[in-house]
Design an enzyme around this catalytic site. Structure first.
Site, mmCIF file in Angstrom:
data_model
loop_
_atom_site.group_PDB
_atom_site.id
_atom_site.type_symbol
_atom_site.label_atom_id
_atom_site.label_comp_id
_atom_site.label_asym_id
_atom_site.label_seq_id
_atom_site.Cartn_x
_atom_site.Cartn_y
_atom_site.Cartn_z
ATOM 1 N NE ARG A 104 -3.671 4.212 0.106
ATOM 2 C CZ ARG A 104 -2.402 4.533 0.043
ATOM 3 N NH1 ARG A 104 -1.657 5.189 0.387
ATOM 4 N NH2 ARG A 104 -1.573 3.074 -0.837
ATOM 5 C CG HIS A 131 -0.193 -1.510 -1.651
ATOM 6 N ND1 HIS A 131 -1.670 -0.888 -2.336
ATOM 7 C CD2 HIS A 131 0.310 -0.130 -1.711
ATOM 8 C CE1 HIS A 131 -1.265 0.199 -2.931
ATOM 9 N NE2 HIS A 131 -0.526 0.553 -2.049
ATOM 10 C CD GLN A 134 2.992 -0.571 -6.282
ATOM 11 O OE1 GLN A 134 2.188 0.785 -5.333
ATOM 12 N NE2 GLN A 134 3.237 -0.627 -6.256
ATOM 13 C CG ASP A 221 6.948 -0.377 0.959
ATOM 14 O OD1 ASP A 221 7.012 1.077 1.301
ATOM 15 O OD2 ASP A 221 5.995 -0.757 1.725
ATOM 16 C CB CYS A 261 5.237 0.532 -3.657
ATOM 17 S SG CYS A 261 5.723 0.686 -1.689
ATOM 18 N NE ARG A 289 -1.652 1.764 -7.503
ATOM 19 C CZ ARG A 289 -1.538 2.119 -6.201
ATOM 20 N NH1 ARG A 289 -0.173 2.295 -5.856
ATOM 21 N NH2 ARG A 289 -2.509 2.300 -5.746
#
Ligand code: CP
Ligand code: NVA
Length: 305
Positions: A104, A131, A134, A221, A261, A289
């Site tokens: 990340r 991502h 996700q 988001d 998310c 996830r």
């Protein structure tokens, strides 16, 4: 799988996504029925974080343990890359110790360079551009709740950020229609738009209401992603009206589901009431996830028959 790494969503074919989701469903079933699935016995995952995380950190580490393996977490505060050690050296070194790495970080290029210089599978755990983990979890959740993906209409309200870009690629690959509503200046990145615009299932709009009309799934988001905190006040103003609330949801399909998310900023991109009404789907998304990432690790790091 047609890929050795999970770097960005558009690298995956529809068959790749279906293979991951099928194995993720199996992982979830096994966990719910207390059946072990230790396909990564003796393997180690390295985890590199130069940004904060709750879900990604915990789900990868717990997932690796459940698969019979082990995970090591490195952050900028405690590893030499935080003091400027080049990606090339970090990739070469880690390839000698561990069997796969999850990263990340900020620059997509760092994740791609790691894959180029190292010789272990690399999983993108979020960059400024993408991502993918996700979106795999989101696709799994949508399919669980609505029984299918192809033919559904998805709607994104807000920033054309990393999550949005991975969603556009993933949704179109799975035969979904996707409408993105964002303010001027906050569009998805050019490379994603260039490909998406060739597909009649994609629409880029300004009006969230138009995007939400009859939608089966609504995504959002935060307005300011990690690294954009300095812009937060300006973004709050620029994103006024780009909110998931009762009015917007009333325009969607009757059984619409909401995906976020997380972390969420209630009162900004989503009202507290809309979040509470759709919390089940959002927390299922969080749980998934774990299952999709276990599937990705098993497929990329496990012994292939
Ligand atoms: N959704 C997500 O990636 O959460 P974290 O930032 O907590 O990992
Ligand atoms: N777009 C957000 C997602 C966090 C999971 C960010 O990059 O901070």
């Amino acid at each position: 799988m047609t890929v050795k790494h999970l770097l960005k969503m558009s690298d995956l074919t529809q068959d790749d996504i279906m293979e991951i989701l099928a194995l993720a469903d199996q992982m979830k079933f096994n966990q719910q029925h207390k059946l072990s699935h230790r396909v990564l016995e003796g393997k180690t995952l390295g985890m590199i974080f130069t940004k904060a995380s709750t879900r990604t950190r915990v789900s990868f580490e717990a997932g690796m343990f459940q698969l019979g393996g082990h995970a090591i977490c490195l952050t900028s505060a405690d590893a030499q890359f935080g003091r400027g050690e080049p990606v090339e050296d970090t990739a070469n070194v880690m390839s000698r110790y561990v069997d796969g790495v999850m990263i990340r970080t900020f620059a997509q290029k760092d994740v791609e360079d790691f894959a180029r210089y190292g010789n272990i599978p690399v999983i993108n755990g979020l960059t400024d551009d993408e991502h993918p983990c996700q979106i795999l979890a989101d696709l799994m959740t949508v399919r669980e709740h609505l029984a299918t993906l192809a033919g559904l209409t998805a709607c994104w309200v807000g920033d054309g950020n990393n999550v949005c870009c991975s969603l556009i690629s993933g949704a179109l690959t799975c035969g979904m229609k996707i409408r993105v509503a964002c303010p001027e200046g906050y569009e998805p990145r050019a490379e994603i738009l260039e490909t998406a615009r060739k597909n009649p299932d994609f629409a880029l709009l300004r009006d969230p209401r138009e995007a939400a009309e009859g939608a089966n799934v609504v995504f959002t988001d935060v307005f300011a992603s990690m690294g954009q905190e300095g812009d937060a006040q300006k973004r709050l103003r620029d994103f006024a009206g780009y909110q998931i609330n009762w009015e917007l949801l009333s325009l969607c399909a009757k059984n619409v589901i909401v995906q976020h998310c997380l972390p969420a900023h209630r009162g900004e991109e989503i009202t507290a009431e809309a979040f509470a009404a759709h919390a089940k789907e959002i927390y299922d998304e969080t749980e998934n996830r774990l299952h999709v990432q276990k599937a990705v690790m098993a497929l990329l790091m496990g012994e292939q028959d």
